[in-house]
Design an enzyme around this catalytic site. Structure first.
Site, PDB file in Angstrom:
ATOM      1  N   ASP A  27      28.022  23.070  33.227  1.00 12.28           N
ATOM      2  CA  ASP A  27      27.675  23.653  34.537  1.00 12.28           C
ATOM      3  C   ASP A  27      28.645  23.328  35.683  1.00 12.28           C
ATOM      4  OD1 ASP A  27      25.544  24.360  32.983  1.00 12.28           O
ATOM      5  OD2 ASP A  27      24.021  23.359  34.179  1.00 12.28           O
ATOM      6  N   GLU A  75      24.511  27.358  34.111  1.00 12.39           N
ATOM      7  CA  GLU A  75      23.078  27.552  34.335  1.00 12.39           C
ATOM      8  C   GLU A  75      22.906  28.815  35.182  1.00 12.39           C
ATOM      9  OE1 GLU A  75      20.941  24.302  36.212  1.00 12.39           O
ATOM     10  OE2 GLU A  75      19.131  25.531  36.451  1.00 12.39           O
ATOM     11  N   LYS A 132      22.893  29.537  30.015  1.00  9.98           N
ATOM     12  CA  LYS A 132      21.593  28.923  29.732  1.00  9.98           C
ATOM     13  C   LYS A 132      20.645  29.113  30.914  1.00  9.98           C
ATOM     14  CE  LYS A 132      23.170  24.266  31.086  1.00  9.98           C
ATOM     15  NZ  LYS A 132      22.228  23.967  32.159  1.00  9.98           N
ATOM     16  N   VAL A 160      28.051  18.446  35.321  1.00 10.25           N
ATOM     17  CA  VAL A 160      27.068  18.107  36.363  1.00 10.25           C
ATOM     18  C   VAL A 160      25.733  18.771  36.056  1.00 10.25           C
ATOM     19  CG1 VAL A 160      28.880  17.867  38.079  1.00 10.25           C
ATOM     20  CG2 VAL A 160      27.750  20.082  37.838  1.00 10.25           C
ATOM     21  N   THR A 161      24.645  18.183  36.588  1.00 16.34           N
ATOM     22  CA  THR A 161      24.603  16.872  37.191  1.00 16.34           C
ATOM     23  C   THR A 161      24.109  15.860  36.158  1.00 16.34           C
ATOM     24  OG1 THR A 161      22.318  17.160  37.983  1.00 16.34           O
ATOM     25  CG2 THR A 161      24.077  17.774  39.500  1.00 16.34           C
ATOM     26  N   CYS A 165      21.131  18.357  34.172  1.00 15.95           N
ATOM     27  CA  CYS A 165      21.554  19.173  33.018  1.00 15.95           C
ATOM     28  C   CYS A 165      22.337  18.377  31.974  1.00 15.95           C
ATOM     29  CB  CYS A 165      22.330  20.392  33.501  1.00 15.95           C
ATOM     30  SG  CYS A 165      21.238  21.542  34.387  1.00 15.95           S
ATOM     31  N   GLN A 205      19.205   0.133  25.131  1.00 17.13           N
ATOM     32  CA  GLN A 205      18.583  -0.045  23.813  1.00 17.13           C
ATOM     33  C   GLN A 205      19.555   0.283  22.675  1.00 17.13           C
ATOM     34  OE1 GLN A 205      14.311   1.241  23.632  1.00 17.13           O
ATOM     35  NE2 GLN A 205      14.832   2.243  25.565  1.00 17.13           N
TER      36      GLN A 205
HETATM   37  C1  C5J Z   1      22.371  21.066  36.840  1.00 20.64           C
HETATM   38  C2  C5J Z   1      20.649  21.365  38.492  1.00 20.64           C
HETATM   39  N1  C5J Z   1      23.379  21.698  36.300  1.00 20.64           N
HETATM   40  N2  C5J Z   1      20.804  20.155  39.017  1.00 20.64           N
HETATM   41  N3  C5J Z   1      21.468  21.830  37.529  1.00 20.64           N
HETATM   42  O1  C5J Z   1      22.256  19.862  36.751  1.00 20.64           O
HETATM   43  O2  C5J Z   1      19.781  22.102  38.899  1.00 20.64           O
END
Ligand code: C5J
Length: 223
Positions: A27, A75, A132, A160-161, A165, A205
């Site tokens: 993204d 996204e 996606k 990101v982020t 995602c 872990q």
């Molecule tokens: C992503 C979001 N790419 N933060 N989207 O992390 O909405």
């Protein structure tokens, strides 16, 4: 590169099989990284994400030169918004939300300028782009089929982020049997404490979700 190599990582070294590993860049879209995009409109400081551009750019060019597989994700939603749950659209009670017109076109809508990948990391024509509708790159996409067909078993994940995602994708990948290495300088969050917590959760872990390293450690091996 045919042989495996050990990449210094936490909680322990990651055995890297180049031919079975894809670089998955999550993204890196204008809507998240540029002023005037969706992220900035929500009041976020895009500089927190923009620091990841240069390390990603260097890694991507070295990865391409090594002839290894790159996959990008975006996204976003269909222009008719039929894949956008109402819950996602209205959550946050924002004045402008996904699908509305912003300075870079309709927010997070496929084909709009803001939805596209930033020019610094723009995909080459032979690189797959996974569009996606959700946070995870496996949800409602053909990513798993593509990876299986290409005999990919490991993912180096950037983008990101970190806590949204990237994390969702790492968790989904785990449940599908992939080993994931996340590069701390190549992932970013608008919120510094989520960056730290997100990375800690991956390597906690004894690597509950995978490994964390730095792009320099990968570059040292790819040369
Ligand atoms: C992503 C979001 N790419 N933060 N989207 O992390 O909405």
């Amino acid at each position: 590169m045919d042989n495996s190599a050990m990449i210094e990582a936490e909680p322990y070294s990651f055995e890297f099989f180049p031919k079975q590993c894809a670089l998955l860049i999550i993204d890196m879209q204008r809507d998240f990284l540029e002023d005037g995009g969706f992220g900035a409109m929500l009041g976020n400081d895009v500089a927190q994400l923009r620091r990841t551009i240069e390390p990603n750019r260097t890694l991507l060019s070295t990865w391409r030169a090594a002839g290894l597989l790159v996959i990008h994700t975006r996204e976003g939603h269909r222009s008719d918004l039929r894949d956008l749950p109402l819950t996602k659209k209205i959550r946050g009670q924002n004045r402008i939300c996904i699908g509305d017109v912003g300075p870079m076109g309709r927010i997070l809508v496929r084909g709009e300028p803001g939805h596209d990948i930033i020019p610094e990391l723009y995909p080459l024509p032979n690189e797959s782009i996974i569009d996606k509708p959700g946070k995870g790159a496996f949800y409602a996409t053909d990513l798993h089929v593509i990876l299986q067909n290409l005999n990919i078993k490991q993912l180096i994940i950037t983008g990101v982020t970190t806590e949204v995602c990237v994390h969702t994708t790492v968790r989904e990948a785990n449940d599908r049997g992939y080993d994931c290495l996340v590069l701390e300088d190549c992932v970013g969050s608008y919120c510094p404490e989520f960056q730290t917590a997100g990375l800690n959760m991956i390597k906690a872990q004894k690597g509950i979700f995978g490994w964390v390293s730095h792009s320099a450690k990968v570059l040292a091996i790819l040369g």
